[in-house]
Design a protein around this motif. Structure first.
Motif, short mmCIF file in Angstrom:
data_model
loop_
_atom_site.label_atom_id
_atom_site.label_comp_id
_atom_site.label_asym_id
_atom_site.label_seq_id
_atom_site.Cartn_x
_atom_site.Cartn_y
_atom_site.Cartn_z
N VAL A 35 0.84 -1.20 0.00
CA VAL A 35 0.00 0.00 0.00
C VAL A 35 0.88 1.25 0.00
CG1 VAL A 35 -1.69 1.33 1.32
CG2 VAL A 35 -1.97 -1.15 1.07
N GLU A 36 1.89 1.25 0.84
CA GLU A 36 2.78 2.41 0.90
C GLU A 36 3.54 2.62 -0.41
OE1 GLU A 36 5.16 1.49 4.29
OE2 GLU A 36 3.53 1.88 5.72
N GLY A 37 3.78 1.54 -1.14
CA GLY A 37 4.43 1.65 -2.43
C GLY A 37 3.51 2.10 -3.55
N GLY A 38 2.21 2.09 -3.28
CA GLY A 38 1.26 2.56 -4.28
C GLY A 38 0.46 1.48 -4.97
N LEU A 39 0.49 0.26 -4.42
CA LEU A 39 -0.28 -0.85 -5.00
C LEU A 39 -1.30 -1.33 -3.97
CD1 LEU A 39 2.54 -2.89 -6.78
CD2 LEU A 39 1.12 -1.04 -7.72
N PRO A 40 -2.48 -0.71 -3.90
CA PRO A 40 -3.44 -1.06 -2.85
C PRO A 40 -4.20 -2.36 -3.09
CG PRO A 40 -4.36 0.64 -4.26
CD PRO A 40 -2.93 0.44 -4.71
N LEU A 41 -4.33 -2.79 -4.35
CA LEU A 41 -5.02 -4.06 -4.61
C LEU A 41 -4.06 -5.21 -4.34
CD1 LEU A 41 -6.56 -1.92 -6.58
CD2 LEU A 41 -7.50 -4.00 -7.55
N ILE A 42 -4.49 -6.12 -3.49
CA ILE A 42 -3.63 -7.23 -3.09
C ILE A 42 -4.40 -8.53 -3.28
CG2 ILE A 42 -2.30 -8.24 -1.21
CD1 ILE A 42 -2.22 -5.39 0.03
N GLU A 43 -3.95 -9.32 -4.25
CA GLU A 43 -4.60 -10.61 -4.52
C GLU A 43 -3.92 -11.70 -3.70
OE1 GLU A 43 -4.85 -13.88 -8.08
OE2 GLU A 43 -4.80 -11.76 -8.68
N VAL A 44 -4.57 -12.12 -2.65
CA VAL A 44 -4.05 -13.20 -1.81
C VAL A 44 -4.54 -14.53 -2.37
CG1 VAL A 44 -3.97 -14.20 0.51
CG2 VAL A 44 -4.04 -11.70 0.22
N THR A 45 -3.62 -15.35 -2.82
CA THR A 45 -4.01 -16.60 -3.47
C THR A 45 -4.35 -17.67 -2.43
OG1 THR A 45 -1.72 -17.37 -3.56
CG2 THR A 45 -2.53 -16.11 -5.44
N LEU A 46 -5.31 -18.50 -2.80
CA LEU A 46 -5.73 -19.59 -1.91
C LEU A 46 -4.82 -20.81 -2.10
CD1 LEU A 46 -9.63 -19.48 -2.16
CD2 LEU A 46 -8.15 -18.45 -0.42
N ARG A 47 -3.55 -20.61 -1.88
CA ARG A 47 -2.58 -21.68 -2.10
C ARG A 47 -1.91 -22.15 -0.82
NH1 ARG A 47 0.63 -19.25 -7.42
NH2 ARG A 47 -1.24 -18.61 -8.57
N THR A 48 -2.24 -21.52 0.30
CA THR A 48 -1.62 -21.89 1.57
C THR A 48 -2.69 -22.03 2.65
OG1 THR A 48 -1.29 -19.62 2.37
CG2 THR A 48 0.43 -20.54 0.94
N PRO A 49 -2.39 -22.75 3.72
CA PRO A 49 -3.37 -22.93 4.79
C PRO A 49 -3.77 -21.65 5.51
CG PRO A 49 -1.63 -24.60 4.93
CD PRO A 49 -1.19 -23.60 3.91
N VAL A 50 -2.91 -20.62 5.44
CA VAL A 50 -3.20 -19.39 6.19
C VAL A 50 -3.84 -18.31 5.32
CG1 VAL A 50 -1.30 -19.84 7.78
CG2 VAL A 50 -0.91 -18.36 5.79
N ALA A 51 -4.15 -18.63 4.07
CA ALA A 51 -4.62 -17.60 3.13
C ALA A 51 -5.86 -16.87 3.63
CB ALA A 51 -4.88 -18.22 1.77
N LEU A 52 -6.87 -17.59 4.09
CA LEU A 52 -8.10 -16.93 4.54
C LEU A 52 -7.85 -16.05 5.75
CD1 LEU A 52 -10.73 -19.80 4.13
CD2 LEU A 52 -10.54 -17.71 2.76
N ARG A 53 -7.06 -16.54 6.69
CA ARG A 53 -6.76 -15.72 7.87
C ARG A 53 -5.91 -14.50 7.49
NH1 ARG A 53 -4.06 -19.40 12.13
NH2 ARG A 53 -3.47 -20.62 10.29
#
Length: 215
Positions: A35-53
């Motif tokens: 966000v501080e770098g100017g990229l507010p959209l963050i696509e968190v992939t469902l590839r790890t057990p902690v993704a939803l959290r």
């Protein structure tokens, strides 16, 4: 079809970081650096057990972050990611059953396609902004340039094999809204806790020019 238009959201930045979060403790500092770098959209992939959290803590704790869920492949995941705080959904490809579920999703969606036929099928269902994946193996920027003539109403977010060297080629196309990429979130930097590196790469990516118009 109840889906909302993803274009205003996707147009917020030229690059959407595609993030694989292995450790929950990395989620907040990583998102803040983006966000501080100017990229507010963050696509968190469902590839790890902690993704939803990870989505939940980013949504709750990082001001300005626009959290999305990537690698959504099944109807059952839609409710889970929305409950976790995802404000948009991205799929790698789109089966007919998934397309039907996405049409009913309460948040904007970027359904994935890799061919002209798939893009046309999604267009017929009312989806006008699509993920093109995997972009480089599927024809790259020349492929999307070729689609602009016969499918002028569609806009794309290509992802897959895109980095700082070829991102400008995609962003120079009028039918490309943004590109997705993981080069701004290198795994070794995250593992080392070097979020200054993430911030630096994001700041450079955020300045990439694009030809697409959004008015």
């Amino acid at each position: 079809m109840s889906q909302s238009n993803p274009l205003p959201l996707i147009a917020r930045a030229p690059v959407i970081p595609v993030v694989v979060i292995e450790r929950l403790e990395d989620a907040v500092p990583l998102a803040r650096a983006l966000v501080e770098g100017g990229l507010p959209l963050i696509e968190v992939t469902l590839r790890t057990p902690v993704a939803l959290r990870a989505m939940s803590v980013i949504a709750a704790e990082v001001e300005g972050a626009i959290v999305g869920a990537g690698t959504v492949t099944d109807r059952s995941q839609i409710e889970a990611v929305v409950e976790a705080g995802a404000t948009y959904i991205v799929t790698p490809g789109t089966t007919p059953a998934l397309a039907q579920a996405l049409a009913e999703a309460p948040v904007p969606v970027l359904p994935g396609c890799a061919t002209a036929s798939e893009a046309m099928a999604l267009d017929a269902l009312g989806f006008k902004v699509l993920k093109f994946f995997p972009a480089e193996p599927s024809g790259g920027a020349p492929f999307l340039k070729g689609l602009a003539g016969p499918l002028p109403a569609l806009r794309f977010c290509p992802t897959g094999g895109i980095g700082p060297s070829n991102a400008p080629d995609y962003l120079a196309l009028p039918n490309v809204v943004a590109v997705g990429g993981s080069w701004v979130v290198p795994g070794d930097a995250i593992k080392a806790g070097n979020f200054d590196k993430v911030r630096e790469l994001s700041a450079a990516a955020a300045k990439l020019p694009r030809a697409a118009k959004f008015d």
